[in-house]
Design a protein around this motif. Structure first.
Motif, PDB file in Angstrom:
ATOM      1  N   GLN A 102       1.317  -2.722   8.675  1.00 49.58           N
ATOM      2  CA  GLN A 102       0.045  -3.438   8.848  1.00 49.58           C
ATOM      3  C   GLN A 102       0.243  -4.944   8.658  1.00 49.58           C
ATOM      4  OE1 GLN A 102       0.409  -0.603   6.994  1.00 49.58           O
ATOM      5  NE2 GLN A 102      -0.618   0.766   8.445  1.00 49.58           N
ATOM      6  N   MET A 103       1.062  -5.334   7.671  1.00 46.20           N
ATOM      7  CA  MET A 103       1.373  -6.751   7.470  1.00 46.20           C
ATOM      8  C   MET A 103       1.983  -7.339   8.735  1.00 46.20           C
ATOM      9  SD  MET A 103       0.743  -8.347   4.558  1.00 46.20           S
ATOM     10  CE  MET A 103       0.464  -8.088   2.800  1.00 46.20           C
ATOM     11  N   GLN A 104       2.932  -6.615   9.309  1.00 43.25           N
ATOM     12  CA  GLN A 104       3.589  -7.099  10.513  1.00 43.25           C
ATOM     13  C   GLN A 104       2.614  -7.176  11.678  1.00 43.25           C
ATOM     14  OE1 GLN A 104       6.659  -4.102  10.473  1.00 43.25           O
ATOM     15  NE2 GLN A 104       8.175  -5.516   9.602  1.00 43.25           N
ATOM     16  N   TYR A 105       1.730  -6.197  11.799  1.00 39.71           N
ATOM     17  CA  TYR A 105       0.740  -6.196  12.866  1.00 39.71           C
ATOM     18  C   TYR A 105      -0.147  -7.441  12.800  1.00 39.71           C
ATOM     19  CZ  TYR A 105      -3.550  -5.003  15.369  1.00 39.71           C
ATOM     20  OH  TYR A 105      -4.642  -5.030  16.199  1.00 39.71           O
ATOM     21  N   HIS A 106      -0.510  -7.840  11.577  1.00 41.58           N
ATOM     22  CA  HIS A 106      -1.391  -8.999  11.404  1.00 41.58           C
ATOM     23  C   HIS A 106      -0.639 -10.324  11.526  1.00 41.58           C
ATOM     24  CE1 HIS A 106      -4.861  -6.608  10.467  1.00 41.58           C
ATOM     25  NE2 HIS A 106      -4.257  -6.007   9.480  1.00 41.58           N
ATOM     26  N   GLY A 107       0.668 -10.263  11.777  1.00 34.58           N
ATOM     27  CA  GLY A 107       1.414 -11.491  12.046  1.00 34.58           C
ATOM     28  C   GLY A 107       2.278 -11.995  10.922  1.00 34.58           C
ATOM     29  N   TYR A 108       2.282 -11.272   9.799  1.00 35.31           N
ATOM     30  CA  TYR A 108       3.108 -11.702   8.656  1.00 35.31           C
ATOM     31  C   TYR A 108       4.501 -11.097   8.844  1.00 35.31           C
ATOM     32  CZ  TYR A 108       3.924 -13.059   3.749  1.00 35.31           C
ATOM     33  OH  TYR A 108       4.388 -13.645   2.589  1.00 35.31           O
ATOM     34  N   GLU A 109       5.257 -11.661   9.784  1.00 36.00           N
ATOM     35  CA  GLU A 109       6.565 -11.123  10.135  1.00 36.00           C
ATOM     36  C   GLU A 109       7.717 -12.008   9.693  1.00 36.00           C
ATOM     37  OE1 GLU A 109       6.609  -8.531  13.871  1.00 36.00           O
ATOM     38  OE2 GLU A 109       5.402 -10.261  14.478  1.00 36.00           O
ATOM     39  N   SER A 110       7.420 -13.197   9.224  1.00 38.29           N
ATOM     40  CA  SER A 110       8.461 -14.097   8.735  1.00 38.29           C
ATOM     41  C   SER A 110       8.031 -14.645   7.392  1.00 38.29           C
ATOM     42  CB  SER A 110       8.702 -15.244   9.726  1.00 38.29           C
ATOM     43  OG  SER A 110       7.511 -15.992   9.928  1.00 38.29           O
ATOM     44  N   SER A 111       8.999 -15.210   6.688  1.00 39.12           N
ATOM     45  CA  SER A 111       8.722 -15.701   5.349  1.00 39.12           C
ATOM     46  C   SER A 111       7.893 -16.984   5.411  1.00 39.12           C
ATOM     47  CB  SER A 111      10.047 -15.965   4.628  1.00 39.12           C
ATOM     48  OG  SER A 111       9.831 -16.336   3.302  1.00 39.12           O
ATOM     49  N   PHE A 112       7.015 -17.154   4.429  1.00 45.62           N
ATOM     50  CA  PHE A 112       6.204 -18.368   4.357  1.00 45.62           C
ATOM     51  C   PHE A 112       7.082 -19.554   3.997  1.00 45.62           C
ATOM     52  CE2 PHE A 112       2.216 -16.145   4.607  1.00 45.62           C
ATOM     53  CZ  PHE A 112       1.339 -17.122   5.025  1.00 45.62           C
ATOM     54  N   PRO A 113       6.618 -20.790   4.381  1.00 50.60           N
ATOM     55  CA  PRO A 113       5.334 -21.072   5.042  1.00 50.60           C
ATOM     56  C   PRO A 113       5.424 -21.001   6.563  1.00 50.60           C
ATOM     57  CG  PRO A 113       6.397 -23.118   4.416  1.00 50.60           C
ATOM     58  CD  PRO A 113       7.292 -22.010   3.917  1.00 50.60           C
ATOM     59  N   PHE A 114       4.337 -20.525   7.204  1.00 47.42           N
ATOM     60  CA  PHE A 114       4.141 -20.627   8.643  1.00 47.42           C
ATOM     61  C   PHE A 114       2.633 -20.741   8.864  1.00 47.42           C
ATOM     62  CE2 PHE A 114       4.009 -16.102   7.728  1.00 47.42           C
ATOM     63  CZ  PHE A 114       2.923 -15.649   8.452  1.00 47.42           C
ATOM     64  N   HIS A 115       2.247 -21.228  10.027  1.00 49.18           N
ATOM     65  CA  HIS A 115       0.830 -21.546  10.268  1.00 49.18           C
ATOM     66  C   HIS A 115       0.190 -20.686  11.350  1.00 49.18           C
ATOM     67  CE1 HIS A 115       1.286 -24.975   7.622  1.00 49.18           C
ATOM     68  NE2 HIS A 115       2.328 -25.379   8.327  1.00 49.18           N
ATOM     69  N   SER A 116       0.998 -20.059  12.197  1.00 50.40           N
ATOM     70  CA  SER A 116       0.427 -19.249  13.260  1.00 50.40           C
ATOM     71  C   SER A 116       1.398 -18.136  13.626  1.00 50.40           C
ATOM     72  CB  SER A 116       0.127 -20.108  14.494  1.00 50.40           C
ATOM     73  OG  SER A 116       1.321 -20.668  15.017  1.00 50.40           O
ATOM     74  N   SER A 117       0.855 -17.105  14.259  1.00 49.43           N
ATOM     75  CA  SER A 117       1.676 -15.999  14.722  1.00 49.43           C
ATOM     76  C   SER A 117       1.165 -15.556  16.082  1.00 49.43           C
ATOM     77  CB  SER A 117       1.628 -14.827  13.729  1.00 49.43           C
ATOM     78  OG  SER A 117       0.312 -14.287  13.658  1.00 49.43           O
ATOM     79  N   ASP A 118       1.988 -14.805  16.809  1.00 46.35           N
ATOM     80  CA  ASP A 118       1.587 -14.330  18.128  1.00 46.35           C
ATOM     81  C   ASP A 118       0.458 -13.314  18.005  1.00 46.35           C
ATOM     82  OD1 ASP A 118       3.539 -15.888  19.288  1.00 46.35           O
ATOM     83  OD2 ASP A 118       5.047 -14.292  19.208  1.00 46.35           O
ATOM     84  N   PRO A 119      -0.475 -13.315  18.948  1.00 47.04           N
ATOM     85  CA  PRO A 119      -1.544 -12.297  18.933  1.00 47.04           C
ATOM     86  C   PRO A 119      -0.951 -10.902  19.026  1.00 47.04           C
ATOM     87  CG  PRO A 119      -2.075 -14.076  20.452  1.00 47.04           C
ATOM     88  CD  PRO A 119      -0.641 -14.279  20.049  1.00 47.04           C
ATOM     89  N   GLU A 120      -1.637  -9.948  18.374  1.00 49.98           N
ATOM     90  CA  GLU A 120      -1.151  -8.565  18.404  1.00 49.98           C
ATOM     91  C   GLU A 120      -1.227  -8.021  19.829  1.00 49.98           C
ATOM     92  OE1 GLU A 120      -5.467  -8.478  16.892  1.00 49.98           O
ATOM     93  OE2 GLU A 120      -3.652  -9.674  16.628  1.00 49.98           O
ATOM     94  N   THR A 121      -0.213  -7.232  20.178  1.00 51.66           N
ATOM     95  CA  THR A 121      -0.145  -6.676  21.532  1.00 51.66           C
ATOM     96  C   THR A 121      -0.111  -5.154  21.517  1.00 51.66           C
ATOM     97  OG1 THR A 121       2.270  -6.849  21.499  1.00 51.66           O
ATOM     98  CG2 THR A 121       1.047  -8.704  22.442  1.00 51.66           C
ATOM     99  N   TYR A 122      -0.409  -4.558  20.359  1.00 50.27           N
ATOM    100  CA  TYR A 122      -0.392  -3.106  20.243  1.00 50.27           C
ATOM    101  C   TYR A 122      -1.466  -2.676  19.256  1.00 50.27           C
ATOM    102  CZ  TYR A 122       2.407  -4.361  16.122  1.00 50.27           C
ATOM    103  OH  TYR A 122       2.854  -4.915  14.948  1.00 50.27           O
ATOM    104  N   VAL A 123      -1.711  -1.393  19.177  1.00 54.97           N
ATOM    105  CA  VAL A 123      -2.741  -0.866  18.287  1.00 54.97           C
ATOM    106  C   VAL A 123      -2.239  -0.920  16.842  1.00 54.97           C
ATOM    107  CG1 VAL A 123      -4.108   1.168  17.690  1.00 54.97           C
ATOM    108  CG2 VAL A 123      -3.639   0.624  20.096  1.00 54.97           C
TER     109      VAL A 123
END
Length: 307
Positions: A102-123
């Protein structure tokens, strides 16, 4: 950084950059001369073996276990995983260490800090039955066996456990009279009665502005907020505090929560729960953990709520 404290005179100090935060240690009269090397090695072990961003470490191997497969764990990882499962059951699933997909789905896929992530493309991955633990733990053999789907992200509880274990070692094994262990705002302090620690809490939007101060002789304090670890995913603002029952970022008027209690792991979990409960119900909820706990909440309107 959401907490500040004075640097005591006459104490032996150590600062380590690890887990994308600053760890600070300060002790008086530690009986183990090489305590800094021991503590540094422990923090480096946790950073290497418990990070979800390093797939070939010990935690990554646990996450890759197939159903029915078994793995021997090192004592610290076995202990923290068992503890995390206890907290999941105690909170009826509101807190869960099994939210990595779920973390990865919401865009938390890399270590902080980051400001944006790609929109989800799957359920979004389903949150599994709260009555089922994905793993069984065998204390006699220190092994873990996968019994269902679910992947682990230790996150804050891993950092709180690191702080708590370090403080206990310095106090009980090192026989340090007084000390403080601060892992980026997850703090444990102890004293022989002669030292009172003053812990200042920073404003969620202005880290250099102190909004409150706690005085603690022995105990722990933790602070969480939805400001620092937040990012945009497409046109949606996301943050790292997920409801264990839904897998969704919690929707709350609280933007920062601080809890004081006896142990750092309790404090870490309790701060997360403050974002998931109605404000008027928080005191009773926290009493289920520690009757002597206290809290400080900041709302999105800037209102300060104290226990």
């Amino acid at each position: 950084m959401t907490a500040n404290h004075e640097g005591p005179d006459g104490f032996d100090n150590l600062t380590i950059e690890a887990m994308n935060t600053t760890f600070y240690f300060s002790v008086s009269n530690c009986m183990i001369s090489n305590w800094k090397e021991v503590v540094s090695g422990w923090v480096q072990y946790v950073e290497k073996e418990w990070s979800r961003f390093l797939p070939d470490n010990e935690l990554g191997k646990v996450n890759r276990l197939e159903i029915g497969a078994k793995m021997l764990l090192t004592p610290p990882l076995f202990d923290v995983l068992q503890s995390a499962e206890v907290y999941r059951r105690k909170t009826n699933g509101l807190f869960s260490p099994y939210l990595l997909p779920q973390m990865q789905y919401h865009g938390y896929e890399s270590s902080f800090p980051f400001h944006s992530s790609d929109p989800e493309t799957y359920v979004m991955p389903s949150v599994y039955d709260q009555e089922i633990c994905p793993f069984t733990f065998d204390l006699s053999t220190r092994t873990v066996t996968r019994t269902a789907e679910g992947k682990i992200d230790l996150g804050g509880i891993g950092k709180g456990y690191t702080v708590q274990a370090t403080a206990r070692w310095l106090k009980n094994i090192g026989e340090a009279e007084s000390g403080i262990v601060d892992g980026g705002g997850d703090i444990t302090v102890w004293s022989n009665g002669k030292k009172e620690w003053k812990i200042g809490i920073s404003h969620p939007y202005q880290p250099n502005v102190e909004i409150a101060r706690f005085r603690i002789t022995n105990g722990s304090i933790a602070t969480s907020n939805v400001v620092y670890r937040s990012w945009s995913q497409g046109n949606v603002i996301k943050h790292h505090l997920l409801n264990g029952k839904t897998g969704l970022p919690v929707e709350t008027s609280i933007i920062q929560a601080t809890v004081t209690t006896e142990t750092c792991v309790d404090a870490e979990v309790m701060t997360k729960l403050c974002f998931m409960e109605e404000v008027e119900k928080i005191p009773d909820m926290l009493k289920n953990f520690d009757l002597n706990s206290s809290f400080l909440l900041i709302t999105e309107k800037g209102t300060v709520i104290r226990s």
